[in-house]
Design a protein around this motif. Structure first.
Motif, PDB file in Angstrom:
ATOM      1  N   PHE A 121      18.421  -2.002 -10.013  1.00  0.00           N
ATOM      2  CA  PHE A 121      17.550  -1.686 -11.126  1.00  0.00           C
ATOM      3  C   PHE A 121      16.819  -0.813 -10.551  1.00  0.00           C
ATOM      4  CE2 PHE A 121      13.169  -2.836 -13.236  1.00  0.00           C
ATOM      5  CZ  PHE A 121      13.709  -2.509 -14.386  1.00  0.00           C
ATOM      6  N   HIS A 122      16.397  -0.392  -9.096  1.00  0.00           N
ATOM      7  CA  HIS A 122      15.209   0.196  -8.710  1.00  0.00           C
ATOM      8  C   HIS A 122      16.053   1.786  -8.438  1.00  0.00           C
ATOM      9  CE1 HIS A 122      11.917  -1.534  -6.453  1.00  0.00           C
ATOM     10  NE2 HIS A 122      12.513  -2.345  -6.489  1.00  0.00           N
ATOM     11  N   ALA A 123      17.169   1.576  -8.055  1.00  0.00           N
ATOM     12  CA  ALA A 123      18.701   3.452  -8.431  1.00  0.00           C
ATOM     13  C   ALA A 123      18.557   3.877  -9.655  1.00  0.00           C
ATOM     14  CB  ALA A 123      19.388   2.580  -8.044  1.00  0.00           C
ATOM     15  N   LEU A 150      15.780   7.593 -13.721  1.00  0.00           N
ATOM     16  CA  LEU A 150      15.225   8.250 -14.213  1.00  0.00           C
ATOM     17  C   LEU A 150      13.683   9.089 -14.155  1.00  0.00           C
ATOM     18  CD1 LEU A 150      16.167   5.406 -16.044  1.00  0.00           C
ATOM     19  CD2 LEU A 150      17.037   7.750 -16.873  1.00  0.00           C
ATOM     20  N   THR A 151      13.168   8.131 -13.161  1.00  0.00           N
ATOM     21  CA  THR A 151      11.818   8.944 -12.787  1.00  0.00           C
ATOM     22  C   THR A 151      11.175  10.092 -11.908  1.00  0.00           C
ATOM     23  OG1 THR A 151      11.388   7.200 -11.266  1.00  0.00           O
ATOM     24  CG2 THR A 151      11.240   6.674 -13.845  1.00  0.00           C
ATOM     25  N   GLY A 152      12.430   9.941 -10.800  1.00  0.00           N
ATOM     26  CA  GLY A 152      12.678  10.706  -9.563  1.00  0.00           C
ATOM     27  C   GLY A 152      10.630  10.022  -9.103  1.00  0.00           C
ATOM     28  N   GLN A 153      10.640   9.200  -8.917  1.00  0.00           N
ATOM     29  CA  GLN A 153       9.699   8.437  -8.290  1.00  0.00           C
ATOM     30  C   GLN A 153      10.362   8.364  -6.879  1.00  0.00           C
ATOM     31  OE1 GLN A 153       7.021   7.058 -11.551  1.00  0.00           O
ATOM     32  NE2 GLN A 153       5.840   5.698 -10.100  1.00  0.00           N
ATOM     33  N   PRO A 154       9.527   8.130  -5.715  1.00  0.00           N
ATOM     34  CA  PRO A 154      10.488   7.700  -4.423  1.00  0.00           C
ATOM     35  C   PRO A 154      10.683   6.515  -4.426  1.00  0.00           C
ATOM     36  CG  PRO A 154       8.853   9.257  -3.807  1.00  0.00           C
ATOM     37  CD  PRO A 154       8.416   9.184  -5.502  1.00  0.00           C
ATOM     38  N   ASP A 155       9.095   5.601  -4.645  1.00  0.00           N
ATOM     39  CA  ASP A 155       8.674   4.570  -3.565  1.00  0.00           C
ATOM     40  C   ASP A 155       7.855   3.734  -4.239  1.00  0.00           C
ATOM     41  OD1 ASP A 155       7.869   2.352  -2.420  1.00  0.00           O
ATOM     42  OD2 ASP A 155       6.098   4.029  -0.909  1.00  0.00           O
ATOM     43  N   GLU A 174       0.875  -1.459   0.004  1.00  0.00           N
ATOM     44  CA  GLU A 174      -0.158  -0.127  -0.497  1.00  0.00           C
ATOM     45  C   GLU A 174       1.058   1.318  -0.457  1.00  0.00           C
ATOM     46  OE1 GLU A 174      -4.393  -0.744   1.795  1.00  0.00           O
ATOM     47  OE2 GLU A 174      -2.640  -0.295   3.066  1.00  0.00           O
ATOM     48  N   GLY A 175       1.055   1.979  -0.723  1.00  0.00           N
ATOM     49  CA  GLY A 175       1.597   3.939  -1.139  1.00  0.00           C
ATOM     50  C   GLY A 175       2.313   3.269  -2.059  1.00  0.00           C
ATOM     51  N   SER A 176       2.372   2.000  -2.606  1.00  0.00           N
ATOM     52  CA  SER A 176       4.016   2.092  -3.627  1.00  0.00           C
ATOM     53  C   SER A 176       3.511   2.589  -4.904  1.00  0.00           C
ATOM     54  CB  SER A 176       4.167   0.783  -3.780  1.00  0.00           C
ATOM     55  OG  SER A 176       3.108  -0.376  -4.019  1.00  0.00           O
ATOM     56  N   GLN A 177       4.204   3.144  -5.899  1.00  0.00           N
ATOM     57  CA  GLN A 177       3.503   3.579  -7.529  1.00  0.00           C
ATOM     58  C   GLN A 177       4.717   2.446  -8.244  1.00  0.00           C
ATOM     59  OE1 GLN A 177       4.736   7.155  -7.739  1.00  0.00           O
ATOM     60  NE2 GLN A 177       3.178   8.401  -7.371  1.00  0.00           N
ATOM     61  N   ARG A 190       8.960  -3.497  -3.653  1.00  0.00           N
ATOM     62  CA  ARG A 190       8.561  -2.853  -3.141  1.00  0.00           C
ATOM     63  C   ARG A 190      10.007  -1.845  -2.324  1.00  0.00           C
ATOM     64  NH1 ARG A 190       4.391   0.347   1.406  1.00  0.00           N
ATOM     65  NH2 ARG A 190       4.781   2.268   0.579  1.00  0.00           N
ATOM     66  N   ALA A 191      10.687  -0.867  -3.575  1.00  0.00           N
ATOM     67  CA  ALA A 191      12.047  -0.246  -2.378  1.00  0.00           C
ATOM     68  C   ALA A 191      11.252   1.384  -2.378  1.00  0.00           C
ATOM     69  CB  ALA A 191      12.858  -0.471  -3.391  1.00  0.00           C
ATOM     70  N   GLN A 192      11.616   1.649  -1.772  1.00  0.00           N
ATOM     71  CA  GLN A 192      11.502   2.831  -0.793  1.00  0.00           C
ATOM     72  C   GLN A 192      12.964   3.608  -0.620  1.00  0.00           C
ATOM     73  OE1 GLN A 192       9.635   2.369   3.480  1.00  0.00           O
ATOM     74  NE2 GLN A 192       7.712   3.580   2.213  1.00  0.00           N
ATOM     75  N   VAL A 193      13.047   4.162  -2.261  1.00  0.00           N
ATOM     76  CA  VAL A 193      14.149   4.355  -2.650  1.00  0.00           C
ATOM     77  C   VAL A 193      14.777   5.554  -1.841  1.00  0.00           C
ATOM     78  CG1 VAL A 193      16.153   4.365  -4.391  1.00  0.00           C
ATOM     79  CG2 VAL A 193      13.937   3.099  -4.678  1.00  0.00           C
ATOM     80  N   ALA A 194      14.016   6.670  -2.040  1.00  0.00           N
ATOM     81  CA  ALA A 194      13.893   7.960  -1.708  1.00  0.00           C
ATOM     82  C   ALA A 194      14.563   8.214   0.182  1.00  0.00           C
ATOM     83  CB  ALA A 194      12.852   8.997  -2.259  1.00  0.00           C
TER      84      ALA A 194
END
Length: 432
Positions: free
Chosen positions: A254-256, A261-266, A196-199, A295-299
């Motif tokens: 891959f997540h990094a 590229l997208t700026g998406q944090p999650d 929940e909350g990921s993109q 899921r990875a909350q990369v930011a």
């Protein structure tokens, strides 16, 4: 022995449904391809292929019905014809292979075709082309191993024992029992908390698909590169130090790259898990694999090692709950941005024995890229031995501009190389 009908598995029903309702759905062939070097006994190879059909009921299974009423019909063993051909003068044998791999298989009629091309007096190219409904990546290794063992036996070697464990129809039955049990609710609760909350990564604007004309004209389906040996060695050492796997480290890269590229944090990225945690299915040939989201909350991570540890937790948990494919979860858990959860896919092939010997001949596994991918955007990595990793980036329908795919791969390799040299390197910021 009469044909018998049994319910299809969840993955089989999903694949059957998607191929009928998605016009952009790509490749459905899942072949075993190998180069055979040495003096080939043609009758022994035919006997080996026929024995594969006896050993693995998936190779003699057809499909009928639709939706929840889709059934797999297991037929009595029968010979699997081998189509023999000489390599055409002036044409690489790979071109003939590419045509075979791009020719659909009707799983309502029969799920397999087998072909052999005579390349030279001591070299042949073999292809057991299977509909994806009856096999998956893990099954490829089983089939190659058993093909070589059966060929060796047909040439006078040791007898091949009866396969242990379950056939595909028994796995499908066990899956239905799981979905009817109280474990289903527990699995659903876990995945809801986890996702929940990921993109889903939004890449369409960055990597547009070709228009219908380009796609029909055979736009390039894939671009490929190889991770340098030094990068592979560094990533393996990082995985060892962090007590994790190469899959986790390659996924973190891959997540990094996606975050950069997208700026998406999650981000939640789809992956196909083998779904073979039970010992009864380790040697089962069939479509057992199911899709999970990782899921990875990369930011929130600062260094690459932080991201690896974060991703490791997601991978370990997904492994424990992989029995429930994502498609059986309630809709709306993940923000797809109007797309689909499988729009961006990450897969790492299981390490396979690429070079086996039987009956005096050497069987070398070939990993073809001509079949493309059935997913809109897929990064597939194939370990080749201890020191090499091949990376192939697929675009269903083809690339409008292959240079874009090459740029993505180059960026991915840069992230991986930086992590291999200095695992504590800061993660690349969006736009860099």
């Amino acid at each position: 022995m009469e044909a018998r009908d049994t319910p299809a598995s969840v993955s089989q029903r999903l694949l059957w449904m998607i191929k009928h309702y998605r016009a952009d759905f790509g490749a459905l062939n899942c072949p075993v391809v190998c180069r055979i070097v040495g003096n080939l006994d043609e009758r022994a190879l035919q006997a080996a292929v026929d024995q594969l059909v006896v050993r693995h009921e998936a190779l003699r299974t057809t499909f009928h019905g639709r939706g929840a009423r889709l059934v797999q019909r297991v037929h009595a063993p029968r010979p699997q014809p081998l189509a023999w051909a000489d390599a055409v003068a002036g044409e690489a044998p790979d071109a003939a292979l590419a045509r075979e791999l791009q020719t659909p298989i009707d799983a309502g009629e029969w799920p397999a075709r087998a072909s052999v091309w005579r390349v030279g007096p001591r070299e042949h190219l073999f292809c057991l082309n299977l509909h994806h409904l009856v096999t998956d990546a893990w099954s490829t290794g089983i089939l190659l191993r058993d093909l070589v063992a059966c060929y060796d036996a047909a040439c006078g070697g040791a007898t091949v024992g009866t396969p242990a464990g379950w056939q595909m129809s028994r796995f499908a039955q066990a899956q239905q029992e799981l979905l009817a049990s109280d474990r289903l609710a527990r699995y659903q609760r876990y995945w809801r908390r986890q996702l929940e909350g990921s993109q889903i990564p939004r890449l369409d604007a960055l990597y547009p698909a070709p228009d219908a004309t380009d796609a029909a004209a055979g736009a390039t389906r894939s671009v490929a590169a190889e991770l340098p040996a030094a990068t592979v060695a560094g990533l393996r050492e990082l995985a060892r130090r962090e007590k994790t796997t190469m899959f986790t480290v390659l996924l973190a890269a891959f997540h990094a790259q996606l975050h950069r590229l997208t700026g998406q944090p999650d981000l939640a990225v789809a992956s196909m898990f083998a779904n073979r945690s039970r010992p009864e299915v380790r040697d089962t040939v069939g479509l057992l694999a199911g899709m999970v989201l990782l899921r990875a909350q990369v930011a929130r991570q600062h260094r690459f090692t932080d991201l690896v540890r974060h991703v490791h937790g997601a991978v370990i948990s997904a492994f424990a709950y992989q029995d429930l494919p994502f498609h059986l979860l309630p809709t709306g858990i993940v923000d797809t941005g109007g797309g689909r959860a499988d729009d961006v896919m990450f897969n790492v092939m299981s390490p396979l024995r690429h070079d086996l010997t039987g009956g005096g001949a050497r069987f070398e596994l070939v990993v073809p890229t001509e079949i493309g991918s059935r997913f809109p955007f897929e990064l597939a990595l194939a370990p080749v031995g201890e020191h090499r990793v091949q990376a192939v980036l697929f675009r269903a329908g083809g690339w409008a501009d292959p240079a874009l795919g090459q740029d993505f791969l180059a960026g991915y390799l840069d992230v991986a190389a930086a992590a291999a040299r200095r695992p504590d390197v800061a993660l690349p910021s969006p736009g860099r």
